[in-house]
Design a protein around this motif. Structure first.
Motif, PDB file in Angstrom:
ATOM      1  N   ILE A 112      70.640  88.378 -27.281  1.00  0.00           N
ATOM      2  CA  ILE A 112      71.811  87.451 -27.569  1.00  0.00           C
ATOM      3  C   ILE A 112      71.848  86.853 -28.786  1.00  0.00           C
ATOM      4  N   PHE A 113      70.405  86.468 -29.203  1.00  0.00           N
ATOM      5  CA  PHE A 113      70.389  85.658 -30.475  1.00  0.00           C
ATOM      6  C   PHE A 113      70.881  86.721 -31.802  1.00  0.00           C
ATOM      7  N   SER A 169      74.388  87.631 -31.867  1.00  0.00           N
ATOM      8  CA  SER A 169      75.106  86.447 -32.214  1.00  0.00           C
ATOM      9  C   SER A 169      75.252  86.138 -33.619  1.00  0.00           C
ATOM     10  N   THR A 203      76.921  88.964 -35.503  1.00  0.00           N
ATOM     11  CA  THR A 203      78.234  88.686 -35.441  1.00  0.00           C
ATOM     12  C   THR A 203      78.879  87.590 -36.614  1.00  0.00           C
ATOM     13  N   LYS A 204      77.807  86.503 -36.691  1.00  0.00           N
ATOM     14  CA  LYS A 204      78.228  85.512 -37.484  1.00  0.00           C
ATOM     15  C   LYS A 204      78.469  85.856 -38.839  1.00  0.00           C
ATOM     16  N   THR A 264      83.541  81.406 -38.493  1.00  0.00           N
ATOM     17  CA  THR A 264      82.557  80.479 -37.922  1.00  0.00           C
ATOM     18  C   THR A 264      82.201  79.298 -38.578  1.00  0.00           C
ATOM     19  N   GLU A 290      68.850  82.720 -35.673  1.00  0.00           N
ATOM     20  CA  GLU A 290      69.306  83.499 -34.586  1.00  0.00           C
ATOM     21  C   GLU A 290      68.397  84.880 -34.807  1.00  0.00           C
ATOM     22  N   SER A 312      69.150  76.562 -28.249  1.00  0.00           N
ATOM     23  CA  SER A 312      70.363  76.837 -27.079  1.00  0.00           C
ATOM     24  C   SER A 312      70.832  75.437 -26.458  1.00  0.00           C
ATOM     25  N   SER A 315      79.656  78.868 -19.902  1.00  0.00           N
ATOM     26  CA  SER A 315      78.995  79.114 -21.056  1.00  0.00           C
ATOM     27  C   SER A 315      77.603  77.853 -21.306  1.00  0.00           C
ATOM     28  N   ASN A 345      73.632  78.928 -21.432  1.00  0.00           N
ATOM     29  CA  ASN A 345      72.669  78.476 -22.613  1.00  0.00           C
ATOM     30  C   ASN A 345      71.541  77.651 -21.917  1.00  0.00           C
TER      31      ASN A 345
END
Length: 134
Positions: free
Chosen positions: A16-17, A20, A23-24, A31, A52, A76, A95, A99
């Motif tokens: 997930i990190f 993420s 994607t950023k 963002t 991340e 998180s 969400s 987290n």
């Protein structure tokens, strides 16, 4: 079996990190604007991406696992507080809870550490005079 579960857990927590962070990079300007709108300086985005990506990769590799896991757990929790506190929105509530659940899993990993295969166990074995592949 413990080794397989530990590696799978590290991978599942890390992905997930990594996703993420990646994607950023692709949505950098958006963002930054989102961070600014939440009261977090957008200029921190490169540091967030580094945490991340590098943190996720360190978990998978099992490098300084306990320290990395504690750092990502704190990250998180901070992210939950800054970005998911709109409890009137059920998606934000979930969400927030996700987290916290991720942070909980990371804290358990911090306590147990990484098993082989990992950089941590290879380094520990090497220091003890054994073979790195033990």
């Amino acid at each position: 079996m413990d080794r397989v579960l530990n590696l799978a857990g590290r991978f599942l927590l890390a992905h997930i990190f990594i996703i993420s962070g990646w994607t950023k990079i692709g949505g950098f300007a958006g963002t930054q604007a989102y961070m600014d709108s939440a009261g977090v300086p957008g200029m921190l985005l490169p540091a967030v991406i580094a945490v991340e990506l590098l943190g996720g990769l360190a978990l998978i590799a099992g490098f300084k696992t306990s320290l990395t896991a504690v750092g990502l757990a704190a990250f998180s929790i901070v992210a939950a507080v800054f970005f998911h506190m709109d409890f009137a929105d059920p998606a934000q509530t979930i969400s927030f809870m996700k987290n916290l659940a991720i942070a909980g899993g990371l804290l358990v990993l911090a306590q147990t550490g990484a098993t082989a295969p990992s950089v941590d166990t290879a380094r520990s074995t090497y220091r003890a005079g054994g073979h790195a592949h033990a």
